[in-house]
Design a protein around this motif. Structure first.
Motif, PDB file in Angstrom:
ATOM      1  N   ARG A  32       0.688  -0.255 -13.473  1.00  0.00           N
ATOM      2  CA  ARG A  32       2.073  -0.703 -11.776  1.00  0.00           C
ATOM      3  C   ARG A  32       0.742  -0.610 -10.731  1.00  0.00           C
ATOM      4  O   ARG A  32      -0.290   0.154 -10.666  1.00  0.00           O
ATOM      5  N   CYS A  33       0.964  -0.742  -9.490  1.00  0.00           N
ATOM      6  CA  CYS A  33      -0.004  -0.450  -8.757  1.00  0.00           C
ATOM      7  C   CYS A  33      -0.194   0.301  -8.445  1.00  0.00           C
ATOM      8  O   CYS A  33       0.884   1.696  -7.711  1.00  0.00           O
ATOM      9  N   PRO A  34      -1.348   0.886  -7.938  1.00  0.00           N
ATOM     10  CA  PRO A  34      -1.330   2.792  -7.974  1.00  0.00           C
ATOM     11  C   PRO A  34      -1.212   3.243  -6.354  1.00  0.00           C
ATOM     12  O   PRO A  34      -0.892   3.888  -5.445  1.00  0.00           O
ATOM     13  N   VAL A  35      -0.940   1.664  -5.014  1.00  0.00           N
ATOM     14  CA  VAL A  35      -0.283   1.888  -3.652  1.00  0.00           C
ATOM     15  C   VAL A  35       1.196   1.490  -3.261  1.00  0.00           C
ATOM     16  O   VAL A  35       1.038   2.563  -3.172  1.00  0.00           O
ATOM     17  N   CYS A  36       1.566   0.811  -4.443  1.00  0.00           N
ATOM     18  CA  CYS A  36       2.739   0.760  -3.608  1.00  0.00           C
ATOM     19  C   CYS A  36       4.148   1.111  -5.216  1.00  0.00           C
ATOM     20  O   CYS A  36       5.395   1.084  -4.789  1.00  0.00           O
ATOM     21  N   GLY A  37       3.292   0.915  -6.608  1.00  0.00           N
ATOM     22  CA  GLY A  37       3.931   1.057  -7.353  1.00  0.00           C
ATOM     23  C   GLY A  37       4.705   0.220  -8.116  1.00  0.00           C
ATOM     24  O   GLY A  37       5.948  -0.001  -9.069  1.00  0.00           O
ATOM     25  N   ARG A  64      -4.217  -9.517  -6.973  1.00  0.00           N
ATOM     26  CA  ARG A  64      -3.838  -9.065  -5.364  1.00  0.00           C
ATOM     27  C   ARG A  64      -2.229  -8.682  -5.767  1.00  0.00           C
ATOM     28  O   ARG A  64      -2.020  -9.030  -6.537  1.00  0.00           O
ATOM     29  N   CYS A  65      -1.998  -7.286  -5.012  1.00  0.00           N
ATOM     30  CA  CYS A  65      -0.925  -7.141  -5.390  1.00  0.00           C
ATOM     31  C   CYS A  65       0.147  -7.933  -4.662  1.00  0.00           C
ATOM     32  O   CYS A  65       0.338  -7.192  -3.489  1.00  0.00           O
ATOM     33  N   SER A  66       0.938  -8.593  -5.222  1.00  0.00           N
ATOM     34  CA  SER A  66       2.705  -9.688  -4.598  1.00  0.00           C
ATOM     35  C   SER A  66       3.157  -8.544  -3.325  1.00  0.00           C
ATOM     36  O   SER A  66       3.858  -8.916  -2.712  1.00  0.00           O
ATOM     37  N   GLY A  67       3.399  -7.407  -3.582  1.00  0.00           N
ATOM     38  CA  GLY A  67       3.876  -6.296  -2.975  1.00  0.00           C
ATOM     39  C   GLY A  67       3.296  -5.708  -2.459  1.00  0.00           C
ATOM     40  O   GLY A  67       4.386  -5.785  -1.198  1.00  0.00           O
ATOM     41  N   CYS A  68       2.157  -5.378  -2.265  1.00  0.00           N
ATOM     42  CA  CYS A  68       1.611  -4.359  -0.944  1.00  0.00           C
ATOM     43  C   CYS A  68       0.148  -5.748  -0.237  1.00  0.00           C
ATOM     44  O   CYS A  68      -0.295  -4.808   0.838  1.00  0.00           O
ATOM     45  N   GLY A  69      -0.026  -6.954  -0.746  1.00  0.00           N
ATOM     46  CA  GLY A  69      -1.596  -7.054  -0.548  1.00  0.00           C
ATOM     47  C   GLY A  69      -2.505  -6.656  -0.916  1.00  0.00           C
ATOM     48  O   GLY A  69      -3.799  -7.178  -0.628  1.00  0.00           O
TER      49      GLY A  69
HETATM   50 ZN   LIG Z   1       0.853  -2.920  -4.442  1.00  0.00          ZN
END
Ligand SMILES: [Zn+2]
Length: 101
Positions: A32-37, A64-69
């Motif tokens: 998972r993205c450590p920033v937005c999960g 690149r996380c497509s959730g938070c960029g």
């Molecule tokens: Zn993210």
């Protein structure tokens, strides 16, 4: 073959929930993205097949996380961390200035 995967410079990551229909063959989640999960689903830059990047290979390890960029660096074992300034090479900075991402 998806032409989009041939032109992107970063691995496309698709958010895992609430967007795509349930096709029954969803790609596996690689941490998972450590920033937005958001669950991350990295794809191989060449084949577009779901695959985690090789850790420790610089540019090749990023997505690149497509959730938070956030640009993330793959550490292996389903773990990621945000890209840091020290990870960038001169080539990366050059690309950033040109807006090439
Ligand atoms: Zn993210």
């Amino acid at each position: 073959m998806d032409s989009e995967t041939l032109t992107r410079t970063h691995i496309e990551i698709i958010p895992g929930e609430g967007i795509e229909p349930d096709t029954g063959d969803a790609p596996p989640v690689f941490g998972r993205c450590p920033v937005c999960g958001k669950p991350l689903r990295p794809r191989d830059k060449r084949t577009g097949a779901p695959a985690a990047p090789k850790p420790g290979t610089g540019y090749e390890s990023r997505a690149r996380c497509s959730g938070c960029g956030t640009i993330l660096v793959y550490l292996g074992g389903g773990r990621w961390r945000p890209l840091e300034e020290g990870d960038l090479t001169d080539d990366d900075r050059f690309a950033d200035r040109l807006g090439l991402d």
